[in-house]
Design an enzyme around this catalytic site. Structure first.
Site, PDB file in Angstrom:
ATOM      1  N   ILE A   1      40.535  37.355  48.583  1.00  0.00           N
ATOM      2  CA  ILE A   1      39.284  36.827  48.548  1.00  0.00           C
ATOM      3  C   ILE A   1      38.945  36.213  46.892  1.00  0.00           C
ATOM      4  O   ILE A   1      39.354  37.176  46.077  1.00  0.00           O
ATOM      5  CB  ILE A   1      38.159  37.528  48.950  1.00  0.00           C
ATOM      6  CG1 ILE A   1      38.304  37.868  50.383  1.00  0.00           C
ATOM      7  CG2 ILE A   1      36.760  36.876  48.750  1.00  0.00           C
ATOM      8  CD1 ILE A   1      37.601  39.071  50.869  1.00  0.00           C
ATOM      9  N   CYS A   2      38.659  35.152  46.885  1.00  0.00           N
ATOM     10  CA  CYS A   2      38.178  34.835  45.411  1.00  0.00           C
ATOM     11  C   CYS A   2      36.523  34.834  45.388  1.00  0.00           C
ATOM     12  O   CYS A   2      35.974  33.746  45.841  1.00  0.00           O
ATOM     13  CB  CYS A   2      38.621  33.480  44.925  1.00  0.00           C
ATOM     14  SG  CYS A   2      38.274  32.961  43.203  1.00  0.00           S
ATOM     15  N   LEU A   3      36.072  35.889  44.674  1.00  0.00           N
ATOM     16  CA  LEU A   3      34.568  36.138  44.631  1.00  0.00           C
ATOM     17  C   LEU A   3      34.142  36.757  43.531  1.00  0.00           C
ATOM     18  O   LEU A   3      34.695  37.891  43.307  1.00  0.00           O
ATOM     19  CB  LEU A   3      34.105  36.918  45.875  1.00  0.00           C
ATOM     20  CG  LEU A   3      32.668  36.979  46.023  1.00  0.00           C
ATOM     21  CD1 LEU A   3      31.557  35.536  46.307  1.00  0.00           C
ATOM     22  CD2 LEU A   3      32.471  37.788  47.253  1.00  0.00           C
TER      23      LEU A   3
END
Length: 200
Positions: A84-86
């Protein structure tokens, strides 16, 4: 870490408004499996999404490592690994965030993708070039991979084989283990619990 983490888990269990679930591993409380529903009026509507959360000893000073177990078509989630890119899972993390904060942010991420900072460049390209096709594909993946019936605990194959050698078919054992909250059997007491339930 453990007291704070226990408070986080209890907070999620007590707050039914968000319809989140979180289940610690039987052998390690720092390994969590959480679920949340896809946002309404989005391609993920109707899906239930599973994430694996690994909480470090330094929590809440350091963020947990989080990845999707459920496959989904989204610019900020790897369609292969679930990475995940967060920002709050990286440089924007602060100790005021909780496990619930993470789940809320993930639900919002599904509702509002950020294709300018993608985890999956190919999915981001589809999102930017053909939003209608993106919505169709994301909805198809939701129907295929994120249906509620598919979000129960994953039963360990070796455990099923163990009961099969005792004459109990896997299709009979799996629902009993799910009902008992067991993903695997690790000792004789757990084996006996399952056998007793099977013989009832």
């Amino acid at each position: 870490m453990s007291k704070r983490l226990l408070r986080d888990i209890q907070s999620i269990k007590e707050d039914q408004d968000w319809k989140f679930t979180v289940t610690p591993s039987e052998s390690d409380i720092s390994q969590l499996r959480a679920t949340f529903e896809g946002p309404s009026n989005s391609p993920y509507d109707g899906g239930v999404f599973v994430v694996d959360i690994s909480v470090p000893n330094e929590y809440p000073l350091k963020p947990p490592k989080v990845k999707f177990e459920t496959r989904l078509f989204h610019p900020n989630v790897s369609s292969q690994t679930g990475a995940i890119c967060l920002d709050i899972l990286k440089n924007a993390w602060t100790p005021v965030y909780t496990i619930k904060s993470i789940l809320i942010s993930l639900q919002q991420l599904l509702d509002s993708p950020n294709p300018s900072d993608p985890q999956d460049a190919e999915v981001a390209a589809v999102y930017l070039k053909d939003r209608n096709q993106f919505d169709i594909t994301a909805a198809q993946w939701t129907r295929q991979y994120a249906q509620p019936a598919a979000t129960g605990p994953k039963i360990d194959q070796a455990s099923l084989d163990r009961f099969a050698s005792m004459g109990f078919p896997p299709e009979q054992v799996a629902p009993v283990m799910e009902k008992l909250g067991l993903e695997r059997v690790e000792d004789d007491d757990q084996v006996n619990r399952v056998v007793e339930a099977l013989l009832q």
